[in-house]
Design an enzyme around this catalytic site. Sequence first.
Site, PDB file in Angstrom:
ATOM      1  N   GLU A 174     -34.380   8.528  14.771  1.00  0.00           N
ATOM      2  CA  GLU A 174     -33.643   8.688  16.030  1.00  0.00           C
ATOM      3  C   GLU A 174     -32.182   9.035  15.753  1.00  0.00           C
ATOM      4  O   GLU A 174     -31.582   8.537  14.792  1.00  0.00           O
ATOM      5  CB  GLU A 174     -33.733   7.393  16.838  1.00  0.00           C
ATOM      6  N   GLY A 175     -31.632   9.903  16.604  1.00  0.00           N
ATOM      7  CA  GLY A 175     -30.246  10.284  16.470  1.00  0.00           C
ATOM      8  C   GLY A 175     -29.963  11.186  15.290  1.00  0.00           C
ATOM      9  O   GLY A 175     -28.806  11.334  14.891  1.00  0.00           O
ATOM     10  N   ARG A 176     -31.008  11.765  14.721  1.00  0.00           N
ATOM     11  CA  ARG A 176     -30.899  12.639  13.551  1.00  0.00           C
ATOM     12  C   ARG A 176     -30.347  11.905  12.331  1.00  0.00           C
ATOM     13  O   ARG A 176     -29.757  12.506  11.429  1.00  0.00           O
ATOM     14  CB  ARG A 176     -30.063  13.890  13.866  1.00  0.00           C
ATOM     15  N   LEU A 177     -30.580  10.580  12.305  1.00  0.00           N
ATOM     16  CA  LEU A 177     -30.158   9.773  11.157  1.00  0.00           C
ATOM     17  C   LEU A 177     -31.327   9.679  10.174  1.00  0.00           C
ATOM     18  O   LEU A 177     -31.862   8.609   9.887  1.00  0.00           O
ATOM     19  CB  LEU A 177     -29.712   8.382  11.621  1.00  0.00           C
ATOM     20  N   HIS A 178     -31.739  10.850   9.691  1.00  0.00           N
ATOM     21  CA  HIS A 178     -32.976  10.969   8.933  1.00  0.00           C
ATOM     22  C   HIS A 178     -32.881  10.376   7.524  1.00  0.00           C
ATOM     23  O   HIS A 178     -31.791  10.168   6.990  1.00  0.00           O
ATOM     24  CB  HIS A 178     -33.360  12.449   8.812  1.00  0.00           C
TER      25      HIS A 178
END
Length: 198
Positions: A174-178
Amino acid sequence: MTMGQYETAVARFREWLDLARETEGILEPTAMTLATATASGRPSARTVLLKQVDEDGFVFYTNSLSRKGRQLAANARAALTFFWAPLMRQVMIEGTVQPVSDVEADAYFASRPRLSQIGAWASQQSEPLAGREAFDASVAEVEARFADMAVTRPPHWTGYRVRPDMIEFWQGREGRLHDRERYYRGENGTWEWTLLNP
């Protein structure tokens, strides 16, 4: 015996692929984008199917006279990308490419459906086609040639094994916190591991 970083990466890929095969909504879990380039570096990409993975590499099959086959003959490096959207997972692989042995190619070709075998003879893959009728006529000619007998493997049809020097695992969050983890061959030839910023 303790696994090295490369063996760990291959084992992890197999686990991810097995989960993709079991996941609803993933119609072709072995589908992968294959990127190749000309000798001068002009790239192209297309989707092919993974047919085998082991400690020696990742194998796919194709017409060696096709665009990708000609590019691999001129520049024996390739990149593969698997993306399994329902799992928010991606695996990227880069490495050198070698043809499989004739024994391997013969065995896999013999396992293919007969119509696919006929198509391998009938199609001049990547070449211009005058019309669908011309291709249908080529299929009919090959069917007649192999009537009442097994279809042998065309000399221009073979497999390629991508021998990795890099395997990267991407897990979407989520949130591009990959999460990104890379296994790679270091300068001294041994395999190493690192986390990457998303």
